[in-house]
Structures are given as C-alpha cells and as structure tokens.
Design an enzyme around this catalytic site. Sequence first.
Site, PDB file in Angstrom:
ATOM      1  N   SER A 130     -18.906   9.146  16.707  1.00 27.81           N
ATOM      2  CA  SER A 130     -19.712  10.262  17.226  1.00 27.81           C
ATOM      3  C   SER A 130     -21.006  10.487  16.447  1.00 27.81           C
ATOM      4  O   SER A 130     -21.403  11.627  16.179  1.00 27.81           O
ATOM      5  CB  SER A 130     -18.874  11.540  17.301  1.00 27.81           C
ATOM      6  OG  SER A 130     -17.789  11.345  18.192  1.00 27.81           O
ATOM      7  N   ASN A 162     -23.032  -0.220  19.882  1.00 34.48           N
ATOM      8  CA  ASN A 162     -21.888  -0.861  20.524  1.00 34.48           C
ATOM      9  C   ASN A 162     -21.808  -0.325  21.945  1.00 34.48           C
ATOM     10  O   ASN A 162     -21.377   0.799  22.166  1.00 34.48           O
ATOM     11  CB  ASN A 162     -20.598  -0.528  19.751  1.00 34.48           C
ATOM     12  CG  ASN A 162     -19.367  -1.053  20.473  1.00 34.48           C
ATOM     13  OD1 ASN A 162     -19.467  -1.920  21.334  1.00 34.48           O
ATOM     14  ND2 ASN A 162     -18.198  -0.535  20.119  1.00 34.48           N
ATOM     15  N   TRP A 163     -22.246  -1.146  22.875  1.00 36.94           N
ATOM     16  CA  TRP A 163     -22.310  -0.673  24.269  1.00 36.94           C
ATOM     17  C   TRP A 163     -20.959  -0.712  24.974  1.00 36.94           C
ATOM     18  O   TRP A 163     -20.853  -0.277  26.124  1.00 36.94           O
ATOM     19  CB  TRP A 163     -23.331  -1.512  25.052  1.00 36.94           C
ATOM     20  CG  TRP A 163     -24.752  -1.144  24.763  1.00 36.94           C
ATOM     21  CD1 TRP A 163     -25.190  -0.067  24.040  1.00 36.94           C
ATOM     22  CD2 TRP A 163     -25.928  -1.828  25.210  1.00 36.94           C
ATOM     23  NE1 TRP A 163     -26.551  -0.045  24.008  1.00 36.94           N
ATOM     24  CE2 TRP A 163     -27.039  -1.119  24.716  1.00 36.94           C
ATOM     25  CE3 TRP A 163     -26.154  -2.983  25.977  1.00 36.94           C
ATOM     26  CZ2 TRP A 163     -28.359  -1.520  24.963  1.00 36.94           C
ATOM     27  CZ3 TRP A 163     -27.460  -3.384  26.228  1.00 36.94           C
ATOM     28  CH2 TRP A 163     -28.548  -2.656  25.723  1.00 36.94           C
ATOM     29  N   LYS A 164     -19.962  -1.287  24.355  1.00 35.28           N
ATOM     30  CA  LYS A 164     -18.633  -1.375  24.981  1.00 35.28           C
ATOM     31  C   LYS A 164     -18.779  -1.971  26.397  1.00 35.28           C
ATOM     32  O   LYS A 164     -19.529  -2.921  26.574  1.00 35.28           O
ATOM     33  CB  LYS A 164     -17.952  -0.005  25.002  1.00 35.28           C
ATOM     34  CG  LYS A 164     -18.019   0.675  23.634  1.00 35.28           C
ATOM     35  CD  LYS A 164     -17.200   1.913  23.538  1.00 35.28           C
ATOM     36  CE  LYS A 164     -17.467   2.584  22.198  1.00 35.28           C
ATOM     37  NZ  LYS A 164     -16.490   3.582  21.851  1.00 35.28           N
ATOM     38  N   HIS A 219     -12.636  -3.800  16.152  1.00 32.43           N
ATOM     39  CA  HIS A 219     -12.965  -2.440  16.610  1.00 32.43           C
ATOM     40  C   HIS A 219     -11.649  -1.725  16.960  1.00 32.43           C
ATOM     41  O   HIS A 219     -10.710  -2.346  17.449  1.00 32.43           O
ATOM     42  CB  HIS A 219     -13.892  -2.507  17.826  1.00 32.43           C
ATOM     43  CG  HIS A 219     -14.418  -1.159  18.207  1.00 32.43           C
ATOM     44  ND1 HIS A 219     -13.698  -0.279  18.968  1.00 32.43           N
ATOM     45  CD2 HIS A 219     -15.581  -0.531  17.894  1.00 32.43           C
ATOM     46  CE1 HIS A 219     -14.407   0.839  19.122  1.00 32.43           C
ATOM     47  NE2 HIS A 219     -15.550   0.713  18.478  1.00 32.43           N
ATOM     48  N   GLY A 276     -15.798   8.512  19.995  1.00 35.97           N
ATOM     49  CA  GLY A 276     -15.895   8.983  21.381  1.00 35.97           C
ATOM     50  C   GLY A 276     -15.328  10.376  21.587  1.00 35.97           C
ATOM     51  O   GLY A 276     -15.128  10.803  22.716  1.00 35.97           O
ATOM     52  N   GLY A 300     -21.587   4.270  19.444  1.00 32.42           N
ATOM     53  CA  GLY A 300     -21.135   4.005  20.808  1.00 32.42           C
ATOM     54  C   GLY A 300     -21.957   4.809  21.805  1.00 32.42           C
ATOM     55  O   GLY A 300     -23.077   4.441  22.180  1.00 32.42           O
ATOM     56  N   GLY A 301     -21.440   5.959  22.196  1.00 35.29           N
ATOM     57  CA  GLY A 301     -22.044   6.773  23.267  1.00 35.29           C
ATOM     58  C   GLY A 301     -23.537   7.020  23.113  1.00 35.29           C
ATOM     59  O   GLY A 301     -24.299   6.885  24.069  1.00 35.29           O
ATOM     60  N   GLU A 330     -14.716   3.396  10.681  1.00 35.43           N
ATOM     61  CA  GLU A 330     -14.718   4.183  11.910  1.00 35.43           C
ATOM     62  C   GLU A 330     -13.382   4.924  12.036  1.00 35.43           C
ATOM     63  O   GLU A 330     -12.403   4.353  12.550  1.00 35.43           O
ATOM     64  CB  GLU A 330     -14.912   3.272  13.123  1.00 35.43           C
ATOM     65  CG  GLU A 330     -16.225   2.532  13.121  1.00 35.43           C
ATOM     66  CD  GLU A 330     -16.671   2.203  14.530  1.00 35.43           C
ATOM     67  OE1 GLU A 330     -17.782   2.582  14.891  1.00 35.43           O
ATOM     68  OE2 GLU A 330     -15.884   1.589  15.288  1.00 35.43           O
ATOM     69  N   GLU A 357     -10.792   0.020  19.354  1.00 36.69           N
ATOM     70  CA  GLU A 357     -10.335  -0.149  20.742  1.00 36.69           C
ATOM     71  C   GLU A 357      -9.643  -1.503  20.912  1.00 36.69           C
ATOM     72  O   GLU A 357      -8.714  -1.637  21.711  1.00 36.69           O
ATOM     73  CB  GLU A 357     -11.520   0.031  21.709  1.00 36.69           C
ATOM     74  CG  GLU A 357     -11.909   1.498  21.812  1.00 36.69           C
ATOM     75  CD  GLU A 357     -13.366   1.773  22.115  1.00 36.69           C
ATOM     76  OE1 GLU A 357     -14.073   0.874  22.588  1.00 36.69           O
ATOM     77  OE2 GLU A 357     -13.806   2.918  21.850  1.00 36.69           O
TER      78      GLU A 357
HETATM   79  C1  PEP Z   1     -17.859   2.986  18.485  1.00 32.81           C
HETATM   80  O1  PEP Z   1     -17.608   2.597  19.605  1.00 32.81           O
HETATM   81  O2  PEP Z   1     -17.821   2.174  17.553  1.00 32.81           O
HETATM   82  C2  PEP Z   1     -18.183   4.388  18.281  1.00 32.81           C
HETATM   83  C3  PEP Z   1     -18.334   4.818  17.073  1.00 32.81           C
HETATM   84  O3  PEP Z   1     -18.295   5.179  19.412  1.00 32.81           O
HETATM   85  P1  PEP Z   1     -18.922   6.671  19.483  1.00 32.81           P
HETATM   86  O4  PEP Z   1     -20.245   6.626  18.755  1.00 32.81           O
HETATM   87  O5  PEP Z   1     -19.085   6.958  20.935  1.00 32.81           O
HETATM   88  O6  PEP Z   1     -17.967   7.600  18.794  1.00 32.81           O
END
Ligand code: PEP
Length: 254
Positions: free
Chosen positions: A216, A12-14, A98, A176, A237-238, A170, A100
């Site tokens: 994470s 997930n590149w956001k 999601h 994050g 994500g990251g 999640e 966010e």
């Molecule tokens: C996400 O955006 O779905 C996510 C899990 O981010 P991260 O891996 O950065 O915690």
Amino acid sequence: MNPLRKPILAANWKMHKTVAEAVAFAEALQEQTGPLTDREAVIAPPFTSLDSLCRALKLEGYSASAQNCHWEEKGAFTGEISTVMIKDLGCRYVIVGHSERRHIFGETDEMIRKKAASVFTHGMVPIICVGELLVERDANSTFDVVGAQLDKALEGLVSDLVGRVVLAYEPVWAIGTGRTATPAQAQEVHAFIRARLEALFNKEVANRVRILYGGSVKPDNVDALMAEADLDGMLVGGASLEVASFKRIVQFES
Ligand code: PEP
C-alpha cells in the site's frame, strides 16, 4: 539515501494492462519524468506486455522486470516461462516469491530458491519478496518468518551474487489492503534483514543489498517511508497503475 544503494521504485502491475496500455504508460512516464540518474524505475508488466515494454523503456534509469519465472531452461512445463526466455527479451529483473505466488499459487521456499538461482544464472537480478501474514505478526513471529524465508531463498548463493540481489519486504497484511506498515515498522524489519545478511555473509554484502518496501505504498506515504535509513526503494502494486501516481512515487523526496 545511502550512496552505496541506488533506490529502486518498482511497479508490479500484476494482471493488469494490455500491450497498448503498457506501451502508452511507458512512453508517458518517460516523457513526463525524464532520464533518471540517482534512482531506477522498474516496471513489471504481465508476460504478454514484457517484450513491448522492454523495447519501450529507452531512457536512462528505466528497466523492465518479469513478475515470475520457471527455473528450468525449457521442457514440458505447460504455461510456464523460463529465465532464458525472459533474458532473451532484454529484461533486467525478475520478481520471485511475491506473496500472491506464495499464498495463492502455493510456491514454496524451495521453488523460490531455485527461481532466484536461475535468474542469476541467466544474467538477471532477482527481486526476492519476503513478508509475514497478519497472524504471524500478531503472534510476534515476524522475524522468524522473514528470517527463514530469507535464509532459504539465498541458500547456496555466493556472496558476490548476493550483493547484487534486490529484496522486497512486503508484509502480506499491507498488500492491496490500504493498510501500510508505518515507516518505523518497516524500518525495524529492514534493519533486521540487513543484520541477517551480515550474519549470513558479511558487512559489505549487507551494505550493498537494496531492500525495497511493499504494501500500500502511495504518493502520500512514499516520502516518509523513503526517509528511513534501510528502505532503499518501493515495490508498488495498485498505485503503480496510473502514470501520475507512479510518477510521484518515482519522484519521491526525502
Ligand atoms: C505488491 O503487489 O507488491 C504490492 C505491494 O501491492 P500494493 O501496493 O497494491 O499493496
């Protein structure tokens, strides 16, 4: 790995990457990782790169996802993108709900339910995210929160479709933050979700649904997480923004 459930490693590149960066990433990842037969790699870029990414992901086992959608096919919804438009690009998945979207943009369970239904109507697969806030975990309401989000998101869907859904657990406190759920914490909630699917639908559906973990996920914790019985993939994500790091996650060993 459960043979009924091919693992999905989803990026997930956001709000990251230009079109050129997205295409360069897709090309490098496929070149370095090769075709995938026992797992799927999915990339969810911003909408601006979705068309190019759908074209750039050519090898077996790679596909694209949108990060969001609107449930109406068209209309006066400035700034929104419909599932018809996403399908038109050749996209396979759409992330809905999601955290966010829920917590920054105020999406409700009802909006998420309509989005998931619309994704199915247009021949794609929703990746439906659920997860509790830290205060909710601390108040021991994780199962109540996740159960209610799940019930609402799947309301009105027939078993046939539910069997194809992808869920992502999640925990919001792990997204994050660098604070990952332990494999045991994740497994506990995944097992709860699978039991809930069996209660709401049937055992066959519960056994088929892939439940991803997100929060994470990194190259150094993916193997331990993937070793848990009810974790069928990762939503990342990251650590999905660099080829080397996402490649290692795609190449998890368990
Ligand atoms: C996400 O955006 O779905 C996510 C899990 O981010 P991260 O891996 O950065 O915690």
